[in-house]
Design a protein around this motif. Structure first.
Motif, PDB file in Angstrom:
ATOM      1  N   VAL A  28      41.789  48.719  45.134  1.00  0.00           N
ATOM      2  CA  VAL A  28      41.079  49.745  45.165  1.00  0.00           C
ATOM      3  C   VAL A  28      39.996  50.387  44.178  1.00  0.00           C
ATOM      4  O   VAL A  28      39.019  52.057  44.638  1.00  0.00           O
ATOM      5  N   GLN A  29      40.744  50.486  42.977  1.00  0.00           N
ATOM      6  CA  GLN A  29      39.435  51.349  42.445  1.00  0.00           C
ATOM      7  C   GLN A  29      38.183  50.858  42.301  1.00  0.00           C
ATOM      8  O   GLN A  29      37.775  51.307  42.155  1.00  0.00           O
ATOM      9  N   PHE A  30      37.832  49.138  42.563  1.00  0.00           N
ATOM     10  CA  PHE A  30      36.292  49.043  42.161  1.00  0.00           C
ATOM     11  C   PHE A  30      36.057  50.055  43.841  1.00  0.00           C
ATOM     12  O   PHE A  30      34.646  49.484  43.203  1.00  0.00           O
ATOM     13  N   TYR A  31      36.808  49.654  44.910  1.00  0.00           N
ATOM     14  CA  TYR A  31      36.742  49.579  46.548  1.00  0.00           C
ATOM     15  C   TYR A  31      35.627  51.660  45.869  1.00  0.00           C
ATOM     16  O   TYR A  31      34.410  51.476  46.800  1.00  0.00           O
ATOM     17  N   GLN A  32      36.568  52.765  45.216  1.00  0.00           N
ATOM     18  CA  GLN A  32      36.745  53.882  45.102  1.00  0.00           C
ATOM     19  C   GLN A  32      34.750  54.366  44.371  1.00  0.00           C
ATOM     20  O   GLN A  32      34.130  55.239  44.127  1.00  0.00           O
ATOM     21  N   VAL A  33      34.520  53.454  43.489  1.00  0.00           N
ATOM     22  CA  VAL A  33      33.304  53.061  42.250  1.00  0.00           C
ATOM     23  C   VAL A  33      32.587  52.784  42.582  1.00  0.00           C
ATOM     24  O   VAL A  33      31.211  52.728  42.998  1.00  0.00           O
ATOM     25  N   SER A  34      32.472  51.799  44.198  1.00  0.00           N
ATOM     26  CA  SER A  34      31.757  50.691  44.456  1.00  0.00           C
ATOM     27  C   SER A  34      30.953  51.188  45.854  1.00  0.00           C
ATOM     28  O   SER A  34      30.175  50.390  46.833  1.00  0.00           O
ATOM     29  N   HIS A  35      32.405  50.763  46.700  1.00  0.00           N
ATOM     30  CA  HIS A  35      31.975  51.295  48.037  1.00  0.00           C
ATOM     31  C   HIS A  35      32.295  50.212  48.459  1.00  0.00           C
ATOM     32  O   HIS A  35      31.570  49.748  49.661  1.00  0.00           O
TER      33      HIS A  35
END
Length: 179
Positions: free
Chosen positions: A84-91
């Motif tokens: 989730v943290q990666f998704y939040q910065v990379s979409h």
């Protein structure tokens, strides 16, 4: 990787994160709206044959309430949070999709709700993972469910001995091990 990418904007972190997400996604077994990892340590590039995947799905269904199911679900908490943290910065949508699948497995296992761990931190990491997914997706129902589990954990209703106001939580095995 998410933090480095957010801090630096350097695409190497984004590319590396995407490769990691893709590798995790390839290693996960998906059934319905759930995902889980067949074991906690696959060799790099190791792939399961279709018949092995079907066996893992059958085994996990037969292991409901077992130590293996518990360990599988609880260890995924860290992975969910990172995805989730990666998704939040990379979409990068595959990160969020895998996080949802792993969260659905965690939720379906009822491990958090039934307090099937001796470690308070394992339960709270699972709750945090649920909250990360709920915040990223706007899923109010999941967020409320996570809040209810946490409130039950703090309430000390026969689950464990606790003094939440000072952060004292005793293992189910007694006062010898506490957090």
């Amino acid at each position: 990787l998410a933090i480095y990418y957010k801090m630096t904007g350097d695409e190497i972190w984004n590319k590396t994160g995407r490769r990691l997400v893709d590798a995790l996604d390839g290693a996960a077994i998906k059934t319905g709206n759930m995902a889980f990892f067949p074991r906690l340590n696959l060799d790099p590039g190791e792939k399961l044959a279709p018949d092995q995947i079907q066996q893992e799905i059958a085994d996990m269904k037969n292991l409901a309430g077992s130590k293996r199911e518990r360990d599988t679900a609880l260890c995924q908490g860290w992975i969910i949070t990172g995805l989730v943290q990666f998704y939040q910065v990379s979409h990068y949508e595959p990160a969020l999709e895998l996080a949802r699948g792993l969260t659905n497995f965690l939720h379906a296992s009822k491990i958090l709700e039934e307090w099937r761990s001796e470690n308070f931190h394992s339960i709270t990491l699972g709750i945090q993972a649920m909250l990360e997914v709920a915040l990223a997706t706007g899923d109010r129902e999941l967020a409320e469910h996570a809040r209810q589990i946490y409130e039950a954990a703090k309430s000390n209703k026969g689950i464990h001995a606790a003094i939440p106001s000072i952060g004292y939580f005793v293992h189910s095995s007694g006062f010898g091990g506490m957090e």
